[in-house]
Design an enzyme around this catalytic site. Structure first.
Site, short mmCIF file in Angstrom:
data_model
loop_
_atom_site.label_atom_id
_atom_site.label_comp_id
_atom_site.label_asym_id
_atom_site.label_seq_id
_atom_site.Cartn_x
_atom_site.Cartn_y
_atom_site.Cartn_z
N GLY A 17 -32.63 -19.82 7.29
CA GLY A 17 -32.67 -18.82 8.36
C GLY A 17 -34.04 -18.18 8.49
N PHE A 118 -17.29 -4.40 5.06
CA PHE A 118 -17.94 -5.11 3.96
C PHE A 118 -18.34 -4.08 2.92
CE2 PHE A 118 -19.90 -9.19 2.87
CZ PHE A 118 -19.16 -10.04 3.66
N GLN A 238 -28.62 -10.42 -8.51
CA GLN A 238 -27.26 -9.96 -8.26
C GLN A 238 -26.20 -10.95 -8.73
OE1 GLN A 238 -25.64 -9.68 -4.01
NE2 GLN A 238 -25.66 -7.57 -4.70
N HIS A 240 -22.48 -11.72 -8.01
CA HIS A 240 -21.45 -11.40 -7.03
C HIS A 240 -20.12 -11.34 -7.76
CE1 HIS A 240 -18.77 -11.69 -3.61
NE2 HIS A 240 -19.78 -11.60 -2.78
N LEU A 250 -18.66 -19.27 -4.11
CA LEU A 250 -18.44 -17.90 -3.65
C LEU A 250 -17.18 -17.73 -2.84
CD1 LEU A 250 -20.20 -15.25 -3.76
CD2 LEU A 250 -20.36 -15.59 -1.31
N THR A 252 -16.12 -14.95 -0.33
CA THR A 252 -16.80 -13.84 0.35
C THR A 252 -16.09 -12.51 0.19
OG1 THR A 252 -17.47 -12.96 2.50
CG2 THR A 252 -15.66 -14.52 2.53
N GLU A 253 -16.91 -11.46 0.20
CA GLU A 253 -16.43 -10.09 0.22
C GLU A 253 -15.54 -9.83 1.43
OE1 GLU A 253 -19.86 -8.19 -1.27
OE2 GLU A 253 -19.50 -6.50 0.07
N ARG A 284 -21.59 -4.31 -4.89
CA ARG A 284 -21.32 -5.50 -5.73
C ARG A 284 -21.56 -5.29 -7.21
NH1 ARG A 284 -23.76 -10.17 -1.75
NH2 ARG A 284 -22.02 -10.03 -0.33
N HIS A 365 -25.87 -14.86 -7.91
CA HIS A 365 -25.79 -15.00 -6.47
C HIS A 365 -27.10 -14.79 -5.72
CE1 HIS A 365 -23.78 -15.04 -2.65
NE2 HIS A 365 -24.10 -13.80 -2.37
N ARG A 407 -28.39 -5.74 -3.65
CA ARG A 407 -28.28 -5.96 -2.21
C ARG A 407 -26.86 -5.72 -1.73
NH1 ARG A 407 -26.53 -10.23 1.02
NH2 ARG A 407 -26.39 -11.75 -0.65
N LEU A 413 -28.63 -11.85 5.51
CA LEU A 413 -28.77 -12.54 6.80
C LEU A 413 -29.58 -11.67 7.76
CD1 LEU A 413 -25.20 -14.14 7.16
CD2 LEU A 413 -27.35 -15.27 6.53
C1 LIG Z 1 -22.22 -18.75 -0.93
C2 LIG Z 1 -23.11 -17.71 -0.33
C3 LIG Z 1 -22.62 -16.83 0.64
C4 LIG Z 1 -23.43 -15.87 1.21
N1 LIG Z 1 -22.93 -15.03 2.17
C5 LIG Z 1 -23.75 -14.12 2.75
C6 LIG Z 1 -23.27 -13.27 3.79
O1 LIG Z 1 -22.11 -13.34 4.21
N2 LIG Z 1 -24.12 -12.39 4.34
C7 LIG Z 1 -25.42 -12.29 3.92
O2 LIG Z 1 -26.14 -11.48 4.47
N3 LIG Z 1 -25.90 -13.09 2.94
C8 LIG Z 1 -25.10 -14.00 2.35
N4 LIG Z 1 -25.60 -14.81 1.35
C9 LIG Z 1 -27.02 -14.75 1.02
C10 LIG Z 1 -27.83 -15.51 2.05
O3 LIG Z 1 -27.06 -16.57 2.57
C11 LIG Z 1 -29.11 -16.11 1.49
O4 LIG Z 1 -29.78 -15.14 0.79
C12 LIG Z 1 -29.99 -16.58 2.62
O5 LIG Z 1 -29.30 -17.47 3.44
C13 LIG Z 1 -31.28 -17.21 2.15
O6 LIG Z 1 -31.95 -17.72 3.29
P1 LIG Z 1 -33.44 -18.23 3.23
O7 LIG Z 1 -33.82 -18.60 4.63
O8 LIG Z 1 -34.27 -17.23 2.53
O9 LIG Z 1 -33.37 -19.51 2.31
P2 LIG Z 1 -32.44 -20.82 2.34
O10 LIG Z 1 -31.50 -20.84 3.47
O11 LIG Z 1 -31.92 -20.99 0.96
O12 LIG Z 1 -33.47 -21.95 2.64
C14 LIG Z 1 -34.46 -22.34 1.73
C15 LIG Z 1 -35.27 -23.42 2.37
O13 LIG Z 1 -36.40 -23.67 1.59
C16 LIG Z 1 -36.57 -25.05 1.43
N5 LIG Z 1 -37.31 -25.26 0.19
C17 LIG Z 1 -37.06 -24.74 -1.04
N6 LIG Z 1 -37.99 -25.15 -1.91
C18 LIG Z 1 -38.85 -25.92 -1.22
C19 LIG Z 1 -40.03 -26.63 -1.56
N7 LIG Z 1 -40.51 -26.65 -2.80
N8 LIG Z 1 -40.65 -27.34 -0.58
C20 LIG Z 1 -40.16 -27.36 0.68
N9 LIG Z 1 -39.06 -26.71 1.04
C21 LIG Z 1 -38.42 -25.99 0.11
C22 LIG Z 1 -35.19 -25.63 1.49
O14 LIG Z 1 -35.24 -26.96 1.92
C23 LIG Z 1 -34.54 -24.74 2.53
O15 LIG Z 1 -34.79 -25.25 3.82
C24 LIG Z 1 -24.77 -15.76 0.78
C25 LIG Z 1 -25.27 -16.64 -0.19
C26 LIG Z 1 -24.45 -17.58 -0.76
C27 LIG Z 1 -24.99 -18.46 -1.83
#
Ligand SMILES: Cc1cc2nc3c(=O)[nH]c(=O)nc-3n(C[C@H](O)[C@H](O)[C@H](O)COP(=O)(O)OP(=O)(O)OC[C@H]3O[C@@H](n4cnc5c(N)ncnc54)[C@H](O)[C@@H]3O)c2cc1C
Ligand code: SF4
Ligand code: SF4
Ligand code: FES
Lengths: 595, 239
Positions: A17, A118, A238, A240, A250, A252-253, A284, A365, A407, A413
């Site tokens: 994201g 939440f 954290q 969870h 996970l 979810t909450e 949490r 988490h 958090r 998100l």
């Molecule tokens: C099961 C679960 C449920 C969750 N539910 C919620 C929720 O309901 N609400 C909320 O707010 N948060 C939630 N979270 C937390 C949230 O989803 C994550 O913190 C967030 O999506 C992380 O997004 P990001 O874009 O930082 O990284 P990610 O989406 O993890 O993306 C990481 C990216 O980096 C790339 N990458 C990593 N290392 C390298 C490298 N060395 N070279 C090139 N590319 C690399 C990967 O390919 C990937 O594209 C949840 C987390 C989990 C695990």
């Protein structure tokens, strides 16, 4: 080895994201590339379930100020209040922007975005839970990831899919590029760039039980660290409260948001004791510790290390009636709001959550700490906030710090969208006025040597042995509760594992093509670095706050520790300093946290 | 219990042709996922075994493989669902119809090319609301395309489709599912363009309603039904 060189104004590492939001904005003003070790739609953002927090006030009275305060309180006052303000204010517009990009949110009868309760999100006057989590069933993250990727296709963003970043290249201390391996053929590529953004997500794989993907190995923080830059608040990770027992994935909450309750072996709704006002919807860290204490007191189900999460309609309705609420639920409603959770329970445990309670345990988490940044997503190198020109970070990997010591659910998100967007805009602006810093001679020389060392390693210790030992010691001693002797043991073990990693590694695959044996071993090196930093940071914080609970220092200590931890790489080791002040600009003074 | 794995191996760097690798694992639990067991083979026995994976719980779409001849996500299949006796055998191969890169890893580019070809992105029918808020959509209109929003682009459907095996030109069920998600979204205004793309030679008419795709979908999307609705929309000239 042959090295290919590319030149872009902006390079974003990671396509979750945060990365895709940054890329969408950056590519509108600068030549941008995204490199990601996974296909973008495989990123872990897609697993986020419950929702994205924003004070839209579609159903209940709500204000960004309430969201900001909840974020600060949830973070046990370590949250930077200016960051909480930015998050909560801009969340509203960010969620609307996602809807306008096509995101299929669930809808209220009047057609507006549906919201639900939440943990830790409250009406600041009544202290009761408020409906603030905007959601698309229980696959909100999936919808965000898909929608952003779809918009990247629409806007023709350039992707290097399945390219793994393995080095941050600097010249005379200035950031100038990234080295990455093309996983398909093993070739090393150098990306020369004016601005680079880390958006590589979390590092939950440091622990044995985790909700995190296999790919979440902390590559981003390790690369920044190895380039001589500090990491912030790494002791705050954290747990969870509700991971599926025993696999850790996970639950979810939102299950509790829809009315689910936690029950111990005696059939008690024990959260009534730990958080009398909002009970199961406390923050949490509070809920995870409560579960842990119940289990320690022998009240786990059948004496085992788990408790029940009960979302059977009869249970939910009983407690709704007890609370004097008119709302009632039935199995069809639960199913429509939590289809994926129902599927997980069915697939992995063979149970139907509308008929039997779900066994759960705390699971590793989310990293509150990470690469320190300011409000514009610029990476900083000192406690005083010195900016590293051309270097940015956003999403879970960054520490703004909006989440402080703990958090709140749905705030990650929001963080991805708000700060991803800021990083993208800031990089496009920066690229317009900055010149390229020239690449050093032989920019990939050092990393090629390290990769070749791993490829040819012929010791006796396979990477999984080191990884499992690290995960176990981190789980035993650096998880929900910590104390000095256990932390010391973890530190000694991790250091011993690091030396085995250097001297006795055994990798089977010597090839170039799709060599995941090699890359997993390289990722293990990143995790070992972060495990050591995390443990040392935890040792030096002699208090309990949010996700960091010391049995030997059970109280929060605002006199000495209302300050961020900075870990600096120094010759011969790691220096921990508490030299980054917490921003208190909204004027919320640390108070005791009761829920 | 003991389980034998028979895994299709091929590394074009060293192998002239594909072969079956055989591995035996002890202490397998009925609740183990096939992904965990493939990891055990890779970690404990042969590090060169190559596969993709990430989330480990069926939502990222990385690990589609053929298990005992059926397309599955390795992380969603538990040993106990395979009805094995002690010492029984599990066969694992790459999904069919996409070029093999190495072992269980296939080249996804042709699959994503088809996906990108159907305009899988929102083209709003109306300008932004003047009040700076969200576009409204009734719960009924939202429900109309709920099923197809669940797609994780794993390719289980497309690579189980005989029409796709016969010709890689066919966009395949996954691309049609993703077009459906927008065609039936009341907020979207590019229905006709998508229907035009899908009524071409490579589009929906290649589907012979053989029904392989629906049971293959790990997200339980009613794939054939979505394809049928798109066919009907083409005949009706709109949704
Ligand atoms: C099961 C679960 C449920 C969750 N539910 C919620 C929720 O309901 N609400 C909320 O707010 N948060 C939630 N979270 C937390 C949230 O989803 C994550 O913190 C967030 O999506 C992380 O997004 P990001 O874009 O930082 O990284 P990610 O989406 O993890 O993306 C990481 C990216 O980096 C790339 N990458 C990593 N290392 C390298 C490298 N060395 N070279 C090139 N590319 C690399 C990967 O390919 C990937 O594209 C949840 C987390 C989990 C695990
Ligand atoms: S129903 Fe159509 S798309 Fe599905 S498998 Fe059969 S021919 Fe292929
Ligand atoms: S429709 Fe189902 S099987 Fe096909 S790609 Fe999507 S999720 Fe996979
Ligand atoms: S590993 Fe993500 S779907 Fe199986």
């Amino acid at each position: 080895m042959d090295v290919k060189t590319h030149q872009f104004d902006v390079v974003v590492i990671g396509a979750g994201g945060a990365g895709m939001m940054a890329a969408l904005y950056a590519s509108r003003g600068a030549k941008t590339a995204v490199i990601s070790k996974l296909y973008p739609t495989r990123s872990h953002t897609g697993t986020a379930q419950g929702g994205i927090g924003a004070a839209l006030a579609n159903l209940d009275e709500d204000h960004w100020e309430w969201h900001a305060f909840d974020t600060v309180k949830g973070g046990d006052y370590l949250t930077d209040q200016n960051a909480a303000e930015t998050l909560a204010r801009e969340a509203i517009d960010a969620v609307i922007e996602l809807e306008l990009m096509g995101l299929p949110f669930d809808r209220n009868p009047d057609g507006t975005i549906s919201q639900r309760r939440f943990g830790g999100h409250t009406n600041n006057q009544t202290k009761k839970p408020v409906r603030r989590a905007c959601h698309a069933a229980d696959r909100t993250g999936h919808m965000i990831l898909q929608t952003l990727y779809q918009n990247c296709i629409k806007e023709k963003v350039t992707f290097f899919d399945e390219y793994q970043a393995i080095d941050l290249i600097t010249n005379d201390g200035k950031v100038c590029g990234v080295a990455a391996v093309c996983i398909d053929d093993g070739e090393i590529h150098v990306f020369h760039a004016k601005a680079i953004c880390f958006a590589t997500g979390g590092w939950g794989r440091l622990w044995e039980t985790t909700s995190n993907a296999h790919s979440l190995t902390g590559d981003g923080p390790a690369l920044v660290w190895r380039a001589g830059l500090p990491l912030q608040d790494m002791e705050f990770f954290q747990f969870h409260p509700t991971g599926l027992y025993p696999v850790g994935l996970l639950i979810t909450e939102a299950v509790r948001g829809e009315g689910g309750v936690l029950i111990n072996d005696k059939g008690e709704r024990f959260m009534e004791r730990y958080a009398p006002t909002i009970k199961d919807l406390a923050s949490r860290d509070v809920v995870a510790r409560s579960i842990y204490l119940e289990v320690q007191a022998g009240r786990g189900i059948g004496g085992k290390r788990y408790v029940h999460l009960d979302v059977r309609p009869e249970t939910v309705n009983r407690y709704l009636a007890e609370a004097g609420e008119d709302r009632r639920v039935d199995a069809a409603y639960i199913l429509s709001k939590l289809p994926d959770i129902t599927d997980f329970c069915h697939t992995y445990l063979g149970i139907d959550p509308t008929k039997s309670p779900i066994p759960i345990q705390p699971t590793a988490h989310y990293g509150m700490g990470g690469i320190p940044t300011n409000l514009d997503a610029e990476v900083i190198s000192t406690g005083a906030g010195t900016v590293v020109p051309g270097l940015y970070a956003a999403g879970e990997v960054a520490c703004v710090s909006v989440h402080g010591a703990n958090r709140l659910g749905t705030n990650s998100l929001t963080d991805l969208i708000v700060f991803g967007r800021k990083a993208g805009k800031a990089m496009a602006d920066y690229a317009r006025q900055a010149d390229f810093v020239p690449l050093p001679a032989n920019p990939a020389g050092k990393i090629v040597a390290e990769i070749e060392r791993i490829r040819k390693s012929s010791g006796k210790t396979k990477p999984y042995m080191i990884r499992q030992e690290m995960q176990k010691v981190m789980m035993d001693h650096v998880s929900v509760f910590r104390e000095a002797p256990g932390l010391q043991k973890a530190l000694d073990t991790v250091r011993e594992l690091k030396s085995r990693y250097q001297d006795d590694l055994a990798v089977d695959d010597r090839g170039m093509r799709f060599n995941t044996d090699l890359l997993e071993a390289w990722e293990l090196g990143c995790m070992l670095d972060l495990a050591e930093i995390t443990t040392l940071s935890a040792m030096e914080r002699k208090e309990s706050r949010g996700g960091h609970s010391r049995e030997d220092y059970p109280k929060r200590d605002d006199v000495n520790f209302l300050v961020h931890t900075m870990a600096y790489p120094e010759k011969g080791g790691i220096r921990i300093a508490h030299d980054r002040a917490v921003d208190l600009s909204l004027g919320y003074q640390p108070a005791e946290r009761v829920y | 219990m003991k389980v034998k794995f028979r895994i299709r191996r091929f590394n074009p760097e060293v192998d002239k042709k594909p072969y079956w690798g055989e591995y035996t694992l002890d202490n397998v639990e009925p609740t183990d996922r096939i992904l965990e067991l493939l990891h055990r083979v890779k970690w404990e026995q042969d590090g060169t075994l190559t596969l993709r994976r990430s989330c480990a719980h069926g939502v990222c779409g990385s690990d589609a493989v053929r298990i005992n001849g059926v397309n599955k996500l390795a992380c969603k299949v538990l040993v106990k669902t395979l009805d094995l006796k002690d010492g029984g055998q599990v066969q694992v191969e790459p999904i069919l119809g996409l070029p093999v890169v190495k072992d269980l890893v296939v080249d996804f580019e042709p699959f994503f090319d088809h996906y990108r070809a159907v305009m899988p992105y929102f083209m709003p029918a109306t300008p932004r609301p003047g009040d700076g808020r969200e576009r409204r959509q009734s719960p009924e209109d939202r429900a109309r395309f709920d099923d197809t929003t669940k797609c994780i682009l794993c390719a289980c459907c497309t690579t189980s489709c005989p029409s796709f095996w016969a010709s890689g030109e066919y966009v395949g069920p996954a691309a049609i599912v993703n077009a459906h998600r927008f065609i039936f979204d009341s907020r979207d205004g590019a229905t006709q363009e998508r229907l035009n793309i899908l009524s071409e030679e490579s589009g929906v008419w290649r589907c012979r309603t053989i029904f392989n795709c629906t049971p293959a979908c790990p997200r339980e999307i009613e794939v054939t039904r979505a394809i049928g609705e798109v066919k009907l929309a083409i005949q009706r000239n709109g949704r």
